[in-house]
Design a protein around this motif. Structure first.
Motif, mmCIF file in Angstrom:
data_model
loop_
_atom_site.group_PDB
_atom_site.id
_atom_site.type_symbol
_atom_site.label_atom_id
_atom_site.label_comp_id
_atom_site.label_asym_id
_atom_site.label_seq_id
_atom_site.Cartn_x
_atom_site.Cartn_y
_atom_site.Cartn_z
ATOM 1 N N ALA A 119 5.824 -3.887 4.998
ATOM 2 C CA ALA A 119 5.075 -4.885 4.223
ATOM 3 C C ALA A 119 5.277 -6.273 4.791
ATOM 4 O O ALA A 119 6.365 -6.618 5.262
ATOM 5 C CB ALA A 119 5.525 -4.851 2.760
ATOM 6 N N GLY A 120 4.223 -7.068 4.732
ATOM 7 C CA GLY A 120 4.297 -8.500 5.008
ATOM 8 C C GLY A 120 4.161 -9.237 3.695
ATOM 9 O O GLY A 120 3.233 -8.964 2.921
ATOM 10 N N VAL A 121 5.075 -10.158 3.418
ATOM 11 C CA VAL A 121 5.139 -10.750 2.076
ATOM 12 C C VAL A 121 4.887 -12.251 2.035
ATOM 13 O O VAL A 121 4.844 -12.854 0.955
ATOM 14 C CB VAL A 121 6.501 -10.449 1.420
ATOM 15 N N GLY A 122 4.724 -12.880 3.181
ATOM 16 C CA GLY A 122 4.497 -14.317 3.190
ATOM 17 C C GLY A 122 4.390 -14.821 4.610
ATOM 18 O O GLY A 122 4.658 -14.085 5.571
ATOM 19 N N ALA A 123 3.976 -16.057 4.760
ATOM 20 C CA ALA A 123 3.832 -16.634 6.090
ATOM 21 C C ALA A 123 4.186 -18.107 6.076
ATOM 22 O O ALA A 123 4.046 -18.798 5.061
ATOM 23 C CB ALA A 123 2.406 -16.454 6.599
ATOM 24 N N ASP A 124 4.677 -18.543 7.210
ATOM 25 C CA ASP A 124 4.846 -19.955 7.490
ATOM 26 C C ASP A 124 3.946 -20.243 8.685
ATOM 27 O O ASP A 124 3.342 -19.328 9.246
ATOM 28 C CB ASP A 124 6.318 -20.252 7.815
ATOM 29 N N PRO A 253 0.913 -18.195 13.127
ATOM 30 C CA PRO A 253 1.545 -17.822 11.861
ATOM 31 C C PRO A 253 2.925 -17.216 12.112
ATOM 32 O O PRO A 253 3.135 -16.534 13.120
ATOM 33 C CB PRO A 253 0.591 -16.779 11.286
ATOM 34 N N ILE A 254 3.862 -17.481 11.246
ATOM 35 C CA ILE A 254 5.183 -16.854 11.304
ATOM 36 C C ILE A 254 5.296 -15.976 10.064
ATOM 37 O O ILE A 254 5.631 -16.444 8.976
ATOM 38 C CB ILE A 254 6.324 -17.886 11.349
ATOM 39 N N ILE A 255 4.959 -14.720 10.226
ATOM 40 C CA ILE A 255 4.966 -13.837 9.064
ATOM 41 C C ILE A 255 6.394 -13.414 8.722
ATOM 42 O O ILE A 255 7.277 -13.406 9.583
ATOM 43 C CB ILE A 255 4.089 -12.594 9.280
ATOM 44 N N ARG A 256 6.594 -13.069 7.476
ATOM 45 C CA ARG A 256 7.882 -12.533 7.028
ATOM 46 C C ARG A 256 7.621 -11.200 6.338
ATOM 47 O O ARG A 256 6.704 -11.080 5.519
ATOM 48 C CB ARG A 256 8.570 -13.509 6.081
ATOM 49 N N GLY A 257 8.417 -10.211 6.698
ATOM 50 C CA GLY A 257 8.186 -8.892 6.130
ATOM 51 C C GLY A 257 9.338 -7.941 6.370
ATOM 52 O O GLY A 257 10.459 -8.371 6.670
ATOM 53 N N PRO A 296 0.515 -17.601 1.308
ATOM 54 C CA PRO A 296 0.046 -16.238 1.054
ATOM 55 C C PRO A 296 -0.160 -15.418 2.326
ATOM 56 O O PRO A 296 -0.794 -15.855 3.286
ATOM 57 C CB PRO A 296 -1.284 -16.460 0.326
ATOM 58 N N PHE A 297 0.398 -14.250 2.331
ATOM 59 C CA PHE A 297 0.176 -13.213 3.344
ATOM 60 C C PHE A 297 0.676 -11.927 2.725
ATOM 61 O O PHE A 297 1.870 -11.779 2.487
ATOM 62 C CB PHE A 297 0.932 -13.512 4.646
ATOM 63 N N SER A 298 -0.236 -11.017 2.439
ATOM 64 C CA SER A 298 0.137 -9.775 1.757
ATOM 65 C C SER A 298 -0.557 -8.586 2.419
ATOM 66 O O SER A 298 -1.772 -8.430 2.298
ATOM 67 C CB SER A 298 -0.252 -9.835 0.274
ATOM 68 N N LEU A 299 0.226 -7.795 3.123
ATOM 69 C CA LEU A 299 -0.277 -6.567 3.726
ATOM 70 C C LEU A 299 0.808 -5.499 3.617
ATOM 71 O O LEU A 299 1.990 -5.805 3.747
ATOM 72 C CB LEU A 299 -0.621 -6.768 5.197
ATOM 73 N N THR A 300 0.386 -4.253 3.407
ATOM 74 C CA THR A 300 1.346 -3.155 3.347
ATOM 75 C C THR A 300 0.783 -1.940 4.074
ATOM 76 O O THR A 300 -0.406 -1.874 4.397
ATOM 77 C CB THR A 300 1.666 -2.744 1.892
#
Length: 329
Positions: A119-124, A253-257, A296-300
Motif C-alpha cells: 500500500a501507498g499511504v501518502g506522498a511528499d 513525488p516521494i511516496i510513503r508505503g 494524498p496518495f492512496s493505492l493498494t
C-alpha cells in the motif's frame, strides 16, 4: 424447494467459511518495521499506519514498531526476503528513496520483484529552497545564476551523490544546459542539517522535500522557489509555484508505503490490503496524514504493485543516464 434450501445452506456455509478465513488472516503479532533509527520518514510512516489501523479498528491487537537500520533500507529488505519471507505479521515501511536505491542496484542481489508491494499511504514532493533574503526570487533566476557560473551557487541536501535530493538538482541543471559535473553540491546527514546550513549561509540553495520545511515557512526564514508536484499543492502552500510552470518539466513525488515478504499467504496479504483500503477511506486518516505533512496518495494491491514497478523503471532510466547503476538487474 429442496434445491433452494440446499443453496441457502451452502451460501450460509460459504459466508461462514469466508468470515473464518478472514478472521484467521488477522496477524496475532502485528509489526511495522522502520528500516532506520527512531525518528525520520520510515518511523513516521509506521506511526501513521499504527494510528490509522487502530482508529479505524482494523486491528484487534496493537501494532508494535521495530527498527532495522542499515543501508537506507537494504538491511530490512534483505532480511524480509531471505529470513522472513512468509511472515504475515510484518509490514515494512519504504519511501521513494527506497525505490531509487532499488533502481540503482543498492539492495544487493534482490530487486523490485522480490517482495509484495502492499500500500501507498501518502506522498511528499521535492522542492528547491533558498533563504528568505536570497536575491533569487524564482527558479529561473537561480538556474540562470548556475548557468552563468556554476561554481558560485552551492546546493546542499540530505543525501550523497545518487540520492534523490542530488538527482533533483542535476535534473534542473540538465534542463538548463549545465553538466551535472559542474554543479557544486554538499551532502548532509538529513534535512535538518541542510536547513541549518542554508540559514547559516554555507549553501545558497537546498534540495529537499516540502514536508521538511513547512515549519520554516511559518517562521518566514526560507523561500521555496519551486515544488516538484504536477500541480500546486493545497492550503497554505498554494502560493508556491511548481517547477513545471516555471519551465522545468520535473515532477518528483516521494511516496510513503509498505511491502511484505514474497511468500506471505494470500489470506495474510488480503487482510492487510483490505485493512489499509478501509482505513484510508476514513476522514480520520486524512487528518492523521495531514498532521504528518503528507499529501494524498492512496493505492493498494495490484494497482500499487504496477505503480511501484513503473517508478523503479523510470528511476533506473534516470540513474543510468547519470552513470549510477551498480548492477545489471
Amino acid at each position: 424447494m429442496m434445491a433452494s434450501r440446499h443453496v441457502a445452506r451452502f451460501g450460509a456455509c460459504g459466508v461462514l467459511l469466508l468470515a473464518t478465513a478472514v478472521a484467521q488472516a488477522e496477524p496475532d503479532n502485528p509489526e511495522c518495521i522502520a528500516p532506520a533509527k527512531p525518528g525520520g520518514g520510515f518511523d513516521l510512516s509506521c506511526k501513521l499506519a499504527q494510528a490509522a489501523l487502530a482508529s479505524s479498528r482494523q486491528l484487534s491487537l496493537p501494532m508494535r514498531i521495530s527498527y532495522m537500520p542499515g543501508g537506507i533500507g537494504a538491511v530490512a529488505y534483505n532480511t524480509i526476503v531471505a529470513q522472513r519471507p512468509a511472515d504475515g505479521n510484518a509490514i515494512v515501511a519504504f519511501s521513494g528513496g527506497s525505490l531509487l536505491n532499488l533502481a540503482q542496484g543498492k539492495y544487493g542481489k534482490y530487486n523490485v520483484n522480490d517482495v509484495r508491494w502492499l500500500a501507498g499511504v501518502g506522498a511528499d514532493y521535492g522542492m528547491i529552497a533558498v533563504r528568505a533574503d536570497s536575491p533569487f526570487r524564482n527558479l529561473k533566476q537561480l538556474v540562470a545564476a548556475v548557468k552563468a557560473n556554476p561554481s558560485k551557487v552551492v546546493f546542499g541536501a540530505g543525501g550523497t551523490v545518487g540520492s534523490q535530493d542530488w538527482i533533483k538538482t542535476v535534473l534542473i541543471a540538465r534542463q538548463a544546459g549545465v553538466a551535472h559535473q559542474q554543479m557544486r553540491y554538499v551532502a548532509f546527514e538529513g534535512g535538518g542539517e541542510t536547513t541549518t546550513a542554508l540559514l547559516g549561509g554555507h549553501i545558497q540553495a537546498a534540495s529537499g522535500d516540502i514536508g521538511e520545511v513547512v515549519s520554516q515557512l511559518d517562521l518566514k526564514k526560507i523561500r521555496v522557489l519551486a515544488v516538484m508536484s504536477d500541480k500546486r499543492l493545497p492550503g497554505r502552500l498554494a502560493d508556491i509555484p511548481t517547477a513545471r510552470e516555471q519551465g522545468f518539466d520535473i515532477v518528483w513525488p516521494i511516496i510513503r508505503g509498505f511491502y511484505m515478504g514474497p511468500k506471505v499467504s494470500a489470506a495474510d496479504y488480503a487482510f492487510w490490503e483490505h485493512s489499509f483500503r478501509k482505513a484510508m477511506a476514513t476522514p480520520e486518516f486524512a487528518r492523521l496524514r495531514t498532521e504528518r505533512d503528507l499529501f494524498p496518495f492512496s493505492l493498494t494491491g495490484a494497482a500499487f504493485d504496477r505503480y511501484v514497478k513503473h517508478q523503479v523503471k523510470e528511476y533506473r532510466k534516470i540513474a543510468t543516464e547519470f552513470g549510477l547503476v551498480y548492477q545489471n538487474l
